[in-house]
Write an enzyme that holds these catalytic residues in place. Structure first.
Site, short mmCIF file in Angstrom:
data_model
loop_
_atom_site.label_atom_id
_atom_site.label_comp_id
_atom_site.label_asym_id
_atom_site.label_seq_id
_atom_site.Cartn_x
_atom_site.Cartn_y
_atom_site.Cartn_z
CD GLU A 150 0.30 1.04 3.13
OE1 GLU A 150 -0.14 2.11 2.71
OE2 GLU A 150 1.21 0.94 3.96
CB CYS A 279 5.71 4.74 7.16
SG CYS A 279 4.01 4.27 7.48
#
Ligand code: UGA
Length: 468
Positions: A150, A279
């Site tokens: 993603e 992230c």
């Protein structure tokens, strides 16, 4: 199609809700009963634009929540694994949650399914999932494993999912690619955006995305390499902004000059106090570890991380340069989240800067439109007050620091701001204001990589206007 999504964290929740929005029947599975219960009651656990609407639209109908992995997998034609891959102490990704999910799936598999990795994982993870499933008794003809990374950004995750730049499918099996193609069909053929009730794109004119089919290993690498490249762009512009400050150039002009080259592009060239979030910091360390394990010393990534850490230190040096001493100073802070539009404070540069300032003896008045509750858990309440507006944060403060790029900060009333601050000092880590407007309103203003009307280094306390 009947889809099971394992893991109701940010990726799983957004993906599950969006699959339901595309017309699929989705079961979202999590082993946290409190979370499942809250989702069943319609509570949206994260601050994410359009997610409450999607949960309301599909919750209880096309999107159901369950704590029973075996049961939900039994029914599903596609199983997406979206559980966490937290960093180990060596910076590698901890894949134990993925392994235990693979074991559980293998235990009950009775008909053909595709098992799709959505979590950010090192190369070889798809292969490992396959091996673990076989070792745990799954028949080889009953499943294929694919990687489908993603590229969602927190804050715009729903529109990033529904209007992606590309969809990457990593599989060597045609049947598996076809099933994934069918899942994403409304996006790839553009029909989703034609629906009357579709969620609108965040930028107009976004055409249907290409669907890129690769091997699983390439797909896994695409995810890490994309995040590493974006982080590199941010560190690059932060390094350029440091030079701008030394020579008196303006990073906004430099960004315009380099970003208008279509080969470089304007995005992710905003200088600031460095990247944060759940992230980039984690993925860069993991990518570096993966590279090392494969025999490649990816030192460029180390430099990207070094520049990123240095950027926070540079900001703290600016605060010290402007305020001289810190002990006993009352500082207003705008922003706690790692970026605007989210309540997420994981690896937030704002949190680490506030920690340093508190340990230097400052008292903080902090405001964030969404992240206060999460920040309180990390920072506690000693020497920090959480307030409910930007003006309250600035009220009677020795200076105001801008640490997160929330859009609402841009439109702050500068006349009022100058009135409520004890001294008209704003140190902006996100370049939210124009240098000219701040000068016009009589602020002593320091930002990142932009020429200050007065050089920061010349701002000794005795020269500060209005300071006794
Ligand atoms: C990032 C990627 O952008 C997504 O494509 C990816 O799917 C996601 O990680 C992930 O791996 O799950 P995210 O962490 O939500 O998304 O946030 P970004 O918008 O990428 O911002 C990351 C950090 O960089 C923030 O702290 C932000 O303030 C900073 N940043 C971003 C800058 O300092 N300058 C910029 O120009 C852009």
């Amino acid at each position: 199609m009947r889809i099971s999504v394992i893991g109701s964290g940010y990726v799983g929740l957004v993906s599950g809700a969006c699959f339901a929005e595309l017309g699929h029947d989705v079961t979202l599975v999590d082993n946290d009963p409190v979370r499942i219960d809250a989702l069943r009651r319609g509570v949206c656990p994260i601050h994410e634009r359009y997610l409450p609407e999607l949960l309301e639209r599909h919750g209880g109908t096309r999107l159901v929540f369950s704590g029973d992995l075996a049961d939900s997998v039994d029914d599903a034609q596609a199983v997406f694994i979206a559980v966490g891959t937290p960093p180990t102490i060596n910076g590698e990704a901890d894949l134990s949650y993925i392994e235990s999910v693979a074991r559980e799936i293998a235990a009950g598999i009775k008909d053909y399914k595709i098992i799709v990795g959505k979590s950010t994982v090192p190369v070889y993870t798809s292969e490992w999932i396959r091996k673990v499933m076989l070792r745990n008794g799954a028949r080889a003809d009953l499943f294929d494993v694919a990687s489908n990374p993603e590229f969602l950004r927190e804050g715009t995750a729903v529109t990033d999912f529904l209007y992606p730049d590309r969809i990457v499918i990593g599989t060597s099996e045609r049947i598996c690619a076809d099933r994934l193609r069918r899942i994403y069909e409304p996006l790839v053929d553009g029909s989703y955006s034609q629906r009357a009730e579709c969620i609108p794109p965040c930028k107009p004119g976004t055409g249907p995305p290409p669907l890129i089919v690769t091997t699983p290993k390439s797909a896994e690498l695409i995810k890490y390499a994309s995040n590493a490249f974006l982080a590199m762009k941010i560190s690059f512009i932060n390094a350029v902004s440091a030079i701008c400050e030394s020579v008196g150039a303006d990073v906004d002009q430099v960004r315009e000059g380099i970003g208008s080259d279509s080969r470089i592009g304007r995005q992710f060239l905003n200088p600031g106090i460095g990247y944060g979030g759940s992230c980039f910091p984690k993925d860069l360390s993991a990518y570096r570890a993966v590279a090392r394990e494969c025999g490649y010393d990816f030192r460029l990534l180390e430099e990207v991380m070094r520049i990123n850490n240095e950027q926070r230190e540079r900001f703290l040096r600016k605060v010290r340069n402007v305020l001289w001493t810190l002990k006993g100073k009352r500082l207003g802070v705008l922003g706690l989240a790692f970026k605007g539009g989210t309540d997420d404070v994981r690896e937030s540069p704002a949190i680490s800067i506030i920690r340093s300032l508190i340990s230097d003896g400052c008292r903080i008045q902090a405001y964030d439109p969404a992240a206060v509750d999460n920040a309180r858990e990390l920072l506690g309440t000693e020497n920090i007050d959480y307030v409910t507006s930007a003006m309250e944060a600035a009220s009677n403060a020795d200076a105001l620091l801008v640490l997160t790029d929330w859009e609402e900060f841009r439109t702050i009333d500068l006349v009022r701001l100058r009135e409520v601050l004890r001294y008209p000092i704003v140190i902006d880590g996100r370049n939210m204001f124009s240098v000219a407007a701040m000068a016009e309103h009589g602020f002593i203003y320091s930002s990142v990589g932009r020429a200050d009307p007065e050089s920061v280094s010349s701002l000794r306390p005795k020269q500060v206007q209005g300071v006794p």
